[in-house]
Motif scaffolding. Structure first.
Motif, PDB file in Angstrom:
ATOM      1  N   ILE A 194       0.848  -1.187   0.000  1.00 13.35           N
ATOM      2  CA  ILE A 194       0.000   0.000   0.000  1.00 13.35           C
ATOM      3  C   ILE A 194       0.886   1.240   0.000  1.00 13.35           C
ATOM      4  CG2 ILE A 194      -1.891   1.186   1.205  1.00 13.35           C
ATOM      5  CD1 ILE A 194      -1.963  -1.670   2.827  1.00 13.35           C
TER       6      ILE A 194
ATOM      7  N   THR B 299      -3.030   1.610  -4.365  1.00 12.18           N
ATOM      8  CA  THR B 299      -2.509   2.959  -4.514  1.00 12.18           C
ATOM      9  C   THR B 299      -3.572   3.833  -5.142  1.00 12.18           C
ATOM     10  OG1 THR B 299      -0.609   4.248  -5.339  1.00 12.18           O
ATOM     11  CG2 THR B 299      -1.542   2.603  -6.841  1.00 12.18           C
ATOM     12  N   VAL B 300      -3.285   5.117  -5.287  1.00 11.19           N
ATOM     13  CA  VAL B 300      -4.152   6.030  -6.031  1.00 11.19           C
ATOM     14  C   VAL B 300      -3.318   6.724  -7.091  1.00 11.19           C
ATOM     15  CG1 VAL B 300      -5.860   6.410  -4.217  1.00 11.19           C
ATOM     16  CG2 VAL B 300      -3.796   7.811  -4.261  1.00 11.19           C
TER      17      VAL B 300
ATOM     18  N   ALA C 265      -6.364  -0.310  -7.791  1.00 16.15           N
ATOM     19  CA  ALA C 265      -5.902   1.075  -7.672  1.00 16.15           C
ATOM     20  C   ALA C 265      -7.077   2.037  -7.814  1.00 16.15           C
ATOM     21  CB  ALA C 265      -4.844   1.370  -8.729  1.00 16.15           C
TER      22      ALA C 265
ATOM     23  N   TYR D  63      -1.162  11.258  -3.103  1.00 13.58           N
ATOM     24  CA  TYR D  63      -1.250  10.267  -2.031  1.00 13.58           C
ATOM     25  C   TYR D  63      -1.956  10.798  -0.787  1.00 13.58           C
ATOM     26  CZ  TYR D  63       1.956   7.941  -5.125  1.00 13.58           C
ATOM     27  OH  TYR D  63       2.526   7.383  -6.236  1.00 13.58           O
TER      28      TYR D  63
ATOM     29  N   LEU E  80      -5.090   9.023  -0.564  1.00 15.51           N
ATOM     30  CA  LEU E  80      -5.110   7.593  -0.266  1.00 15.51           C
ATOM     31  C   LEU E  80      -5.701   7.468   1.145  1.00 15.51           C
ATOM     32  CD1 LEU E  80      -2.121   5.227  -1.136  1.00 15.51           C
ATOM     33  CD2 LEU E  80      -4.096   4.584   0.238  1.00 15.51           C
TER      34      LEU E  80
ATOM     35  N   TYR F  58     -10.840   4.702   1.257  1.00  8.59           N
ATOM     36  CA  TYR F  58     -10.297   3.784   0.254  1.00  8.59           C
ATOM     37  C   TYR F  58      -9.892   2.469   0.919  1.00  8.59           C
ATOM     38  CZ  TYR F  58      -6.840   1.853  -3.038  1.00  8.59           C
ATOM     39  OH  TYR F  58      -6.114   1.022  -3.862  1.00  8.59           O
TER      40      TYR F  58
ATOM     41  N   CYS G  84       1.425   7.400   2.457  1.00 11.54           N
ATOM     42  CA  CYS G  84       0.041   7.417   2.927  1.00 11.54           C
ATOM     43  C   CYS G  84      -0.106   8.379   4.108  1.00 11.54           C
ATOM     44  CB  CYS G  84      -0.382   6.020   3.374  1.00 11.54           C
ATOM     45  SG  CYS G  84      -0.201   4.755   2.119  1.00 11.54           S
TER      46      CYS G  84
ATOM     47  N   THR H 215      -4.420   6.795   7.477  1.00 11.17           N
ATOM     48  CA  THR H 215      -4.462   5.573   6.670  1.00 11.17           C
ATOM     49  C   THR H 215      -3.502   4.527   7.219  1.00 11.17           C
ATOM     50  OG1 THR H 215      -5.063   6.867   4.718  1.00 11.17           O
ATOM     51  CG2 THR H 215      -4.163   4.667   4.338  1.00 11.17           C
TER      52      THR H 215
END
Length: 367
Positions: free
Chosen positions: A65, A116-117, A140, A171, A174, A178, A198, A202
């Motif tokens: 992650i 991930t984003v 993602a 990020y 993130l 999510y 992150c 998170t």
């Protein structure tokens, strides 16, 4: 028996969402439902699917992650001159701490999924193109209006970093929402690995998932400025691997000699981590587990240094590879040191010749 293309496509879709109905899968794949039913029946008979919902047998994954970037590296032809143009060659590759660790582990034959984003852009398309062979990237989060993370580094003729620019704002999105949406993926993993791209909330949320489900958790810092994203304690953290600056930032322990180095490791264990490694580049690493004395391991010197980028991620992946195979602390660290040394000799962020067999041979040759 080898899977045919249709079976591979169905398995990939089930991996991405095992709770789809057959009709939903048939619609997405644009095939008749009876055809899909026959494929699923065949996969179940062959042991590829363990039952409803379509949970794949023996498919627990290492879930990484965090960052997945485009790396742009400018290799200077001469010594750095500030305030003017510097002749350079440029290379473009995919990177990001979590993604790099994921690719290393994927090349070492582990089942890996990346969370991930990213932006809906060509940089993300390039990441998918070069990563999909080594990890599952279907979860993602694609964010319209955002740019995929990027890292631009200037390296001197010896391969040492001069300056780097990080475009990592994506990020910040993130989020815990999510993570909550991916709870089934997280709770069915063999290990969780998170980097400090992150947000703190998170990181803390993932730590709670790991504790609640008794899943091994690894936290990897990205840089000392991002240590403010660390959780308040390390309870439930199986591996905490950081460098000198990051250890100093979290513990307040100045590291100037081996005694300081050991003390930093012990302080990190006191925060609750099960295994701690503090790295110092060419000086090697200091490591300990709960109830054991800290031990220093010398760095394995590469034959030459082509590029330092990615060596730290290669070390982490080598250590985790050893752990996942049941190796002890010493053997796991040696795997990490060997992988890092060979990565330093390579112009790629993740060395393309990495396999489980090759790493084993490299370690045996060293002995």
């Amino acid at each position: 028996m080898t899977l045919n293309e249709k079976e591979k496509v169905v398995l990939d879709l089930i991996r991405s969402n095992p709770y789809l109905t057959q009709q939903e899968m048939a619609n997405e794949l644009e095939i008749p439902r009876p055809t899909l039913a026959n494929v699923i029946s065949s996969l179940m008979k062959r042991g590829k699917i363990a039952g409803r919902a379509y949970i794949l047998s023996d498919e627990k994954e290492v879930v990484c992650i965090g960052g997945a970037n485009i790396d742009r590296k400018f290799h200077l032809k001469e010594s750095t001159q500030l305030g003017t143009s510097n002749p350079a060659n440029m290379t473009v590759s995919v990177g990001g701490v979590a993604r790099n660790i994921a690719e290393n582990l994927g090349r070492l034959s582990h089942n890996v999924r990346l969370l991930t984003v990213a932006g809906n852009d060509t940089d993300w398309e390039k990441i998918v193109q070069q990563s999909s062979a080594f990890m599952n990237v279907t979860d993602a989060g694609i964010l319209f209006g955002q740019s995929t993370g990027s890292y631009s580094a200037v390296l001197d003729p010896n391969g040492e970093l001069v300056i780097a620019m990080a475009n990592m704002g994506v990020y910040d999105l993130l989020s815990t929402d999510y993570i909550e949406d991916k709870s089934r993926v997280l709770s069915n993993s063999s290990m969780l690995v998170i980097d400090l791209n992150c947000p703190k909330e998170t990181v803390t949320a993932v730590k709670v998932v790991a504790q609640n489900n008794q899943i091994p958790l690894t936290i990897i810092p990205v840089s000392s400025p991002k240590m403010n994203r660390m959780p308040d304690d390390l309870e439930g953290v199986t591996w905490f691997i950081c460098n000198r600056d990051e250890a100093e930032a979290y513990t307040g322990q100045v590291i100037e000699n081996d005694d300081d180095w050991q003390e930093a490791v012990y302080k990190l264990l006191d925060f609750g981590a099960e295994n701690v490694i503090v790295t110092r580049g060419a000086k090697g690493v200091m490591a300990a587990s709960i109830g054991t004395a800290a031990v220093r391991f010398k760095a394995i010197e590469p034959m030459y240094i082509e590029d330092v980028t990615g060596a730290g991620d290669a070390f982490v992946a080598g250590v985790l590879h050893g752990y996942l195979q049941g190796a002890d602390l010493e053997e796991s660290i040696l795997m990490g040191l060997h992988n890092a040394a060979k990565t330093l000799e390579c112009s790629f962020t993740v060395r393309p010749d990495l396999t489980n067999d090759r790493l084993t041979i490299e370690m045996e040759d060293y002995k």
